[in-house]
Design a protein around this motif. Structure first.
Motif, PDB file in Angstrom:
ATOM      1  N   UNK A 143      -7.368  77.084  -2.695  1.00 32.37           N
ATOM      2  CA  UNK A 143      -8.651  77.412  -3.136  1.00 32.37           C
ATOM      3  C   UNK A 143      -9.738  76.650  -3.663  1.00 32.37           C
ATOM      4  N   UNK A 144      -9.310  75.390  -3.335  1.00 32.47           N
ATOM      5  CA  UNK A 144     -10.511  74.350  -3.674  1.00 32.47           C
ATOM      6  C   UNK A 144     -11.693  74.526  -2.975  1.00 32.47           C
ATOM      7  N   UNK A 145     -12.673  74.503  -3.772  1.00 29.89           N
ATOM      8  CA  UNK A 145     -14.088  74.642  -3.186  1.00 29.89           C
ATOM      9  C   UNK A 145     -14.910  73.327  -2.603  1.00 29.89           C
ATOM     10  N   UNK A 146     -14.783  72.294  -3.195  1.00 36.94           N
ATOM     11  CA  UNK A 146     -15.108  71.067  -2.766  1.00 36.94           C
ATOM     12  C   UNK A 146     -14.360  69.954  -3.120  1.00 36.94           C
ATOM     13  N   UNK A 147     -14.212  69.046  -2.333  1.00 38.63           N
ATOM     14  CA  UNK A 147     -13.241  67.711  -2.522  1.00 38.63           C
ATOM     15  C   UNK A 147     -14.243  66.673  -2.567  1.00 38.63           C
ATOM     16  N   UNK A 148     -14.285  65.617  -3.722  1.00 42.54           N
ATOM     17  CA  UNK A 148     -15.031  64.636  -4.021  1.00 42.54           C
ATOM     18  C   UNK A 148     -14.239  63.297  -3.992  1.00 42.54           C
ATOM     19  N   UNK A 149     -14.705  62.330  -3.503  1.00 38.04           N
ATOM     20  CA  UNK A 149     -14.240  61.098  -3.813  1.00 38.04           C
ATOM     21  C   UNK A 149     -15.252  59.964  -4.305  1.00 38.04           C
ATOM     22  N   UNK A 150     -15.144  59.774  -5.541  1.00 38.58           N
ATOM     23  CA  UNK A 150     -16.115  59.078  -6.103  1.00 38.58           C
ATOM     24  C   UNK A 150     -15.701  57.536  -6.006  1.00 38.58           C
ATOM     25  N   UNK A 151     -16.668  56.734  -5.978  1.00 39.45           N
ATOM     26  CA  UNK A 151     -16.450  55.111  -5.743  1.00 39.45           C
ATOM     27  C   UNK A 151     -15.758  55.154  -4.261  1.00 39.45           C
ATOM     28  N   UNK A 152     -15.878  55.619  -3.333  1.00 38.26           N
ATOM     29  CA  UNK A 152     -15.182  55.841  -2.128  1.00 38.26           C
ATOM     30  C   UNK A 152     -14.734  54.364  -1.411  1.00 38.26           C
ATOM     31  N   UNK A 153     -15.244  53.323  -1.654  1.00 41.17           N
ATOM     32  CA  UNK A 153     -15.178  52.067  -1.387  1.00 41.17           C
ATOM     33  C   UNK A 153     -13.607  51.696  -1.685  1.00 41.17           C
ATOM     34  N   UNK A 154     -13.171  52.395  -2.616  1.00 40.32           N
ATOM     35  CA  UNK A 154     -11.813  52.127  -3.246  1.00 40.32           C
ATOM     36  C   UNK A 154     -10.838  52.408  -2.219  1.00 40.32           C
ATOM     37  N   UNK A 155     -11.294  53.487  -1.010  1.00 37.86           N
ATOM     38  CA  UNK A 155     -10.281  53.899  -0.032  1.00 37.86           C
ATOM     39  C   UNK A 155      -9.803  52.491   0.782  1.00 37.86           C
ATOM     40  N   UNK A 156     -10.884  51.960   1.054  1.00 35.49           N
ATOM     41  CA  UNK A 156     -10.914  50.862   2.226  1.00 35.49           C
ATOM     42  C   UNK A 156      -9.989  49.507   1.817  1.00 35.49           C
ATOM     43  N   UNK A 157      -9.104  49.236   2.679  1.00 34.43           N
ATOM     44  CA  UNK A 157      -8.432  47.827   2.447  1.00 34.43           C
ATOM     45  C   UNK A 157      -9.420  46.834   2.385  1.00 34.43           C
ATOM     46  N   UNK A 158     -10.854  47.215   3.107  1.00 37.12           N
ATOM     47  CA  UNK A 158     -11.741  45.972   3.072  1.00 37.12           C
ATOM     48  C   UNK A 158     -12.678  46.187   1.765  1.00 37.12           C
ATOM     49  N   UNK A 159     -12.340  47.096   0.988  1.00 37.79           N
ATOM     50  CA  UNK A 159     -13.402  47.496  -0.287  1.00 37.79           C
ATOM     51  C   UNK A 159     -12.934  46.304  -1.177  1.00 37.79           C
TER      52      UNK A 159
END
Length: 695
Positions: A143-159
């Motif tokens: 039922x999640x209406x929206x998915x948000x990833x704040x400070x998304x550079x943290x996802x990246x190995x290169x971030x």
């Protein structure tokens, strides 16, 4: 669409409490994409552009259309308090589940089940928690209406702020509704990082990228290599800077030291770091927001997520490890005012500190192998404490190893409740990736060095490093205007006072209160250390290698083989200034088999200056490995468990100063103090020349 735009504009005014507020370029378009077309967006916009406005307003509009709650992943939820207060103004009911509010979890879970929460904020580390996944995430996944990833550079190995737990986000996304809008936001992602984010969140992720120009920022670099000179500059110029601001340091101890210095100059500044008590941190943040203090002297813990629109200045006491880190931090200033200052000081210790961070960013292969072998040999898994007793690795490094291994897919380790187990998966480290990332960190370090000495527009330099497509001279920085914005001068007398301050900035040695595991079971010492065996609070003259006495201590230890008389004078003055109660009646020291005269010589000379007897009551009877080679509390205590004995003498029952040259973990002081007390001594006051700096 026009009606929706008008309505969203009213909500924006309400949220910002500003009847004149309007959308910035691209804000409304992003909101419309999420609400009307259920788009998947990656927004790369400058600090202060208003990325949080997008997800808060989109959440309100989506909820009014009957969608489920927004799930927001944020690395520093604690620093979003002011944003959450703004969200409340437009009726968004937000909640967070984190380690500090466990008593509220049941109520929040019940509210989620009743559709009474509009936005749930969690840290990425929460995704690793089995209880959270089963009790919270799975029931609402559909039922999640929206998915948000704040400070998304943290996802990246290169971030620059990569966090292993962010890797779990791609897996979570697979279990959420496929037509759900997705928003990832960052201000600090170059092309390489953007490509990595897209690879993990899906190729249908559309990139929305704006200019990284900051019209209000006035940038300047000032090279003052010595800490005393930088302290003098701060004391001179911070009171003259507009409004309130942040002074960034690379270490906790430097944050504390700079804040103490400024307070001694009647400047209302306070130290701020990640492990500071939560209530104190919140109070300090609010006082800064309200302009009730002049500055927070902070580590990077006050960074992502903290939003004070009228922050007047950001000063860096030391050079950050990368241009990206610097842009992110200096971008705290001047978000909603016409002029703010970003001043970068730099010193001789900068390179050493950033070198340390680079070297420790990846656990060595041998540490990973040690942890895996220990788990594989265990019949029923191991707790963290049990791992510490089996491997000579620090507690934090063991946690880092387990985190890196646990986010591998498939993973060679698994956690069940509090125990870790090895799985049948064979782990092979990606040496090529680690080497490439280390090379990037080194290149970032060099580019930050180049920025300090740049003769081109400072804003152009920052924007180009972040792959901004159209950097152009700002016309405002010190390079562009051809003169200092803030004078690099200070009174010579202030430097002398700063040197005196640094030499009187002694460090507390906090007593240890619990024995680590069963390391001293043979002596019957387990659990809490009773007051009858505990050392008192002690003192160290300086931090190893620091700008006060630290360099002279290093010279005595590593070059001269004897400590200078001025250090003994400083120790004597420290004891008089400290004035421990009850007053010590004798002096003893920590003995060494490798350097049998070094510390006893200092202790004898100190005792003479204090008019007290020196008694070599502690003897070392077994050789040990250097304590600096022992990486965690269990190993440090076991290393010295049977190494010392105490010789009883007639005056042993009186209070004593226990002298050593260096203190790191404090366990040598702790064990010898317990032996002294057990032998009938009075209270034991530890005293060291230098405290080894923790990063």
């Amino acid at each position: 669409m026009m009606e929706l735009h008008r309505y969203a504009g009213q909500l924006l005014k309400q949220m910002l409490n500003n009847p004149a507020a309007t959308f910035r370029d691209g804000q409304w378009e992003a909101i419309a994409e999420l609400v009307e077309r259920k788009a998947r967006l990656l927004i790369v916009q400058r600090t202060g552009w208003g990325k949080s406005m997008v997800y808060f307003l989109a959440t309100r509009l989506l909820r009014e259309r009957g969608t489920g709650p927004t799930l927001l992943i944020s690395p520093l939820i604690a620093l979003m308090r002011n944003q959450l207060l703004a969200a409340e103004r437009i009726g968004i009911r937000a909640a967070t589940i984190n380690s500090s509010n466990r008593s509220e979890w049941t109520n929040i879970i019940n509210r989620l089940g009743a559709n009474d929460i509009d936005m749930l904020l969690i840290a990425p580390e929460r995704l690793a928690n089995d209880e959270f996944r089963s009790d919270v995430l799975l029931p609402i996944a559909g039922t999640v209406g929206m998915f948000v990833v704040d400070e998304a550079h943290c996802i990246s190995d290169w971030g620059h702020d990569f966090r292993p737990d962010y890797r779990r986000i791609a897996r979570v996304l697979q279990m959420l509704p496929p037509a759900m809008p997705v928003l990832a936001t960052t201000a600090t992602a170059g092309e390489r990082v953007i490509a990595d984010i897209v690879a993990q969140l899906g190729t249908n992720l559309r990139i929305v990228r704006g200019s990284l120009e900051r019209d209000s920022l006035r940038l300047q670099n000032i090279a003052l290599s010595g800490q005393a000179e930088r302290l003098a500059w701060l004391a001179t110029h911070v009171p003259r800077l507009p409004g309130s601001g942040i002074i960034y340091t690379l270490t906790v101890r430097d944050a504390q030291r700079v804040a103490t210095w400024l307070q001694s100059r009647n400047i209302d500044a306070h130290a701020y770091w990640g492990d500071l008590d939560g209530a104190i941190r919140e109070d300090l943040e609010q006082r800064l927001l309200d302009n009730r203090i002049k500055a927070l002297v902070a580590t990077t813990a006050l960074g992502m997520g903290f939003d004070k629109p009228d922050l007047g200045f950001v000063i860096h006491f030391q050079r950050p490890g990368s241009v990206i880190h610097y842009y992110q931090q200096v971008g705290r200033a001047g978000r909603a005012i016409k002029q703010a200052y970003g001043i970068l000081l730099s010193g001789e210790e900068d390179q050493e500190i950033t070198d340390y961070f680079i070297k420790t960013s990846f656990p060595p292969e041998e540490q990973i192998e040690m942890v895996l072998r220990a788990l594989e040999s265990a019949d029923d898994g191991l707790t963290l404490a049990q791992l510490e007793s089996r491997v000579n690795i620090s507690h934090s490094q063991i946690e880092k190893v387990l985190k890196i291994l646990s986010v591998e897919s498939p993973s060679p380790v698994v956690r069940i409740e509090k125990r870790w187990y090895a799985t049948p998966v064979n782990y092979a480290p990606d040496r090529r990736r680690i080497a490439a990332l280390t090379a990037i960190r080194r290149a970032e370090q060099q580019r930050m060095h180049d920025y300090v000495h740049s003769n081109e527009c400072l804003m152009v330099f920052l924007r180009r490093e972040l792959d901004d497509p159209d950097p152009h001279p700002c016309g405002r920085c010190a390079v562009c205007v051809g003169r200092p914005l803030i004078e690099p001068t200070y009174a010579p007398l202030l430097v002398n006072e700063a040197v005196t301050f640094l030499r009187r900035n002694d460090q507390r040695i906090e007593p240890r209160r619990r024995w680590p595991g069963n390391a001293l079971e043979s002596r019957g010492w387990i659990g809490r250390i009773p007051s009858s065996l505990m050392a008192e609070e002690g003192r160290a003259l300086c931090i190893w290698g620091d700008a006060g006495w630290g360099a002279l201590v290093m010279h005595g230890k590593q070059v001269a083989g004897q400590f200078d008389e001025t250090l003994v004078d400083a120790l004597a003055e420290l004891v008089r200034r400290w004035s421990p109660e009850p007053a010590p009646a004798w002096v003893t020291c920590v003995p060494s088999l490798n350097h049998p005269t070094l510390v006893p010589d200092v202790a004898r000379r100190l005792a003479a200056k204090l008019g007290l007897p020196f008694v070599a009551a502690v003897r070392k009877v077994l050789p040990t490995a250097p304590q600096k080679q022992m990486q965690n509390s269990f190993q440090q205590v076991r290393n010295i468990a049977d190494a010392f004995v105490v010789d009883v003498w007639d005056g042993i029952d009186r209070p004593v100063v226990l002298v050593d040259d260096m203190v790191d973990s404090g366990w040598t002081f702790t064990v010898i103090a317990a032996l002294l007390r057990e032998a009938g001594s009075g209270l034991v006051f530890p005293l060291a020349l230098a405290l080894v700096q923790s990063r």
